[in-house]
Write a protein that holds these residues in place. Structure first.
Motif, PDB file in Angstrom:
ATOM      1  N   GLU A   1       0.825  -1.221   0.000  1.00  0.00           N
ATOM      2  CA  GLU A   1       0.000   0.000   0.000  1.00  0.00           C
ATOM      3  C   GLU A   1       0.857   1.269   0.000  1.00  0.00           C
ATOM      4  O   GLU A   1       0.933   1.984  -0.989  1.00  0.00           O
TER       5      GLU A   1
ATOM      6  N   PHE B   1       8.508  -2.310   3.306  1.00  0.00           N
ATOM      7  CA  PHE B   1       8.275  -3.522   4.100  1.00  0.00           C
ATOM      8  C   PHE B   1       9.483  -3.921   4.950  1.00  0.00           C
ATOM      9  O   PHE B   1      10.052  -5.012   4.774  1.00  0.00           O
TER      10      PHE B   1
ATOM     11  N   HIS C   1      -3.017  -8.295   3.060  1.00  0.00           N
ATOM     12  CA  HIS C   1      -1.862  -7.472   3.418  1.00  0.00           C
ATOM     13  C   HIS C   1      -1.271  -8.028   4.714  1.00  0.00           C
ATOM     14  O   HIS C   1      -2.013  -8.393   5.636  1.00  0.00           O
TER      15      HIS C   1
ATOM     16  N   ASN D   1       5.407  -0.301  -3.352  1.00  0.00           N
ATOM     17  CA  ASN D   1       4.090   0.105  -2.878  1.00  0.00           C
ATOM     18  C   ASN D   1       3.378   0.918  -3.951  1.00  0.00           C
ATOM     19  O   ASN D   1       4.021   1.491  -4.836  1.00  0.00           O
TER      20      ASN D   1
HETATM   21  N1  URA Z   1       2.776  -1.541   4.543  1.00  0.00           N
HETATM   22  C1  URA Z   1       2.840  -1.370   3.209  1.00  0.00           C
HETATM   23  O1  URA Z   1       1.853  -1.468   2.502  1.00  0.00           O
HETATM   24  N2  URA Z   1       4.010  -1.092   2.686  1.00  0.00           N
HETATM   25  C2  URA Z   1       5.122  -0.988   3.386  1.00  0.00           C
HETATM   26  O2  URA Z   1       6.161  -0.730   2.781  1.00  0.00           O
HETATM   27  C3  URA Z   1       5.041  -1.173   4.773  1.00  0.00           C
HETATM   28  C4  URA Z   1       3.863  -1.454   5.325  1.00  0.00           C
END
Ligand code: URA
Length: 243
Positions: A96, A109, A209, A135
């Motif tokens: 996201e 992430f 997610h 993202n």
């Molecule tokens: N959530 C996401 O969607 N992307 C990230 O990079 C970290 C958390």
């Protein structure tokens, strides 16, 4: 010059031209090619056209993004979080938006959800460096709020350019924002997950997610089933068994 000389020179010129054309006609030339076409000056392409053209590499796409101020998120970020991983990855994960840890480190992430994603990738028999992770949104929304549609629209050409530069064999969309940005659907994730959809000819698997999985650990089993599908398709399309 005497006007009679001018007339004489003009008559000579006409005669010579006629003789030369007649000689060429006798040699079989029955038409005269027109002036060579002047190539049209290249129309400057808009930034959007360049990004969507599929001609930019990941590095060039990042250069076009620059120190982006295209949407209202830029004053809030520490840094842009573009993407990480193999530039020719067969599998791309799309999340996201960066959270606090990603904003601080400049890599997608890497926080708690990211650690879970890393474990999910490793459970498939891959490493983070084997895949590409990015993202929909490249800047952290304030207080991690959901990205707004104008922010998604302004980042979209960059996501498209990233995917075109990598040309993966598979995409995994993590959560609702990634799914709606890529598939342009408002259908609920529960109706879309666990199967492949088509993204511009690339099979796209929808799953939960990782942040949702941290809040709803009972869904991890379904997520693992999704990843097993992805694993199978990865092997089928790349010829590389995972284990
Ligand atoms: N959530 C996401 O969607 N992307 C990230 O990079 C970290 C958390």
């Amino acid at each position: 010059m005497d006007p009679r000389d001018v007339r004489h020179e003009a008559a000579e010129l006409v005669k010579n031209t006629r003789d030369s054309l007649e000689a060429q006609r006798q040699l079989g030339l029955d038409f005269l090619p027109g002036a060579p076409a002047v190539p049209e000056p290249e129309r400057p392409r808009s930034e959007r056209e360049r990004l969507l053209s599929g001609t930019l590499s990941l590095v060039e796409t990042r250069q076009v993004l620059g120190e982006c101020t295209r949407c209202k998120l830029h004053p809030h970020r520490t840094q842009i979080v573009f993407g990480v991983g193999h530039p020719q990855a067969d599998l791309v994960f799309v999340g996201e938006a960066p959270g606090a840890d990603e904003d601080a480190q400049g890599e997608p992430f890497v926080g708690r959800a990211g650690q879970l994603l890393t474990r999910m990738i490793e459970a498939m028999g891959l490493k983070r460096q084997d895949v590409y992770i990015c993202n929909v949104i490249k800047c952290r929304p304030p207080s991690n709020r959901t990205p707004e549609s104008d922010e998604i629209a302004s980042c979209e050409p960059f996501l498209i350019a990233q995917i075109k530069a990598i040309t993966p064999k598979l995409i995994c969309a993590l959560g609702g924002i990634a799914v709606s940005a890529l598939l342009k659907t408002k259908a609920p994730l529960s109706k879309l997950r666990g199967r492949f959809h088509d993204y511009q000819g690339i099979p796209l698997l929808v799953t939960y997610h990782p942040a949702y999985l941290l809040r709803n650990p009972n869904e991890k089993k379904s997520a693992w089933q999704d990843l097993q599908l992805l694993q199978k398709e990865y092997t089928r399309l790349t010829g590389r068994p995972l284990g």
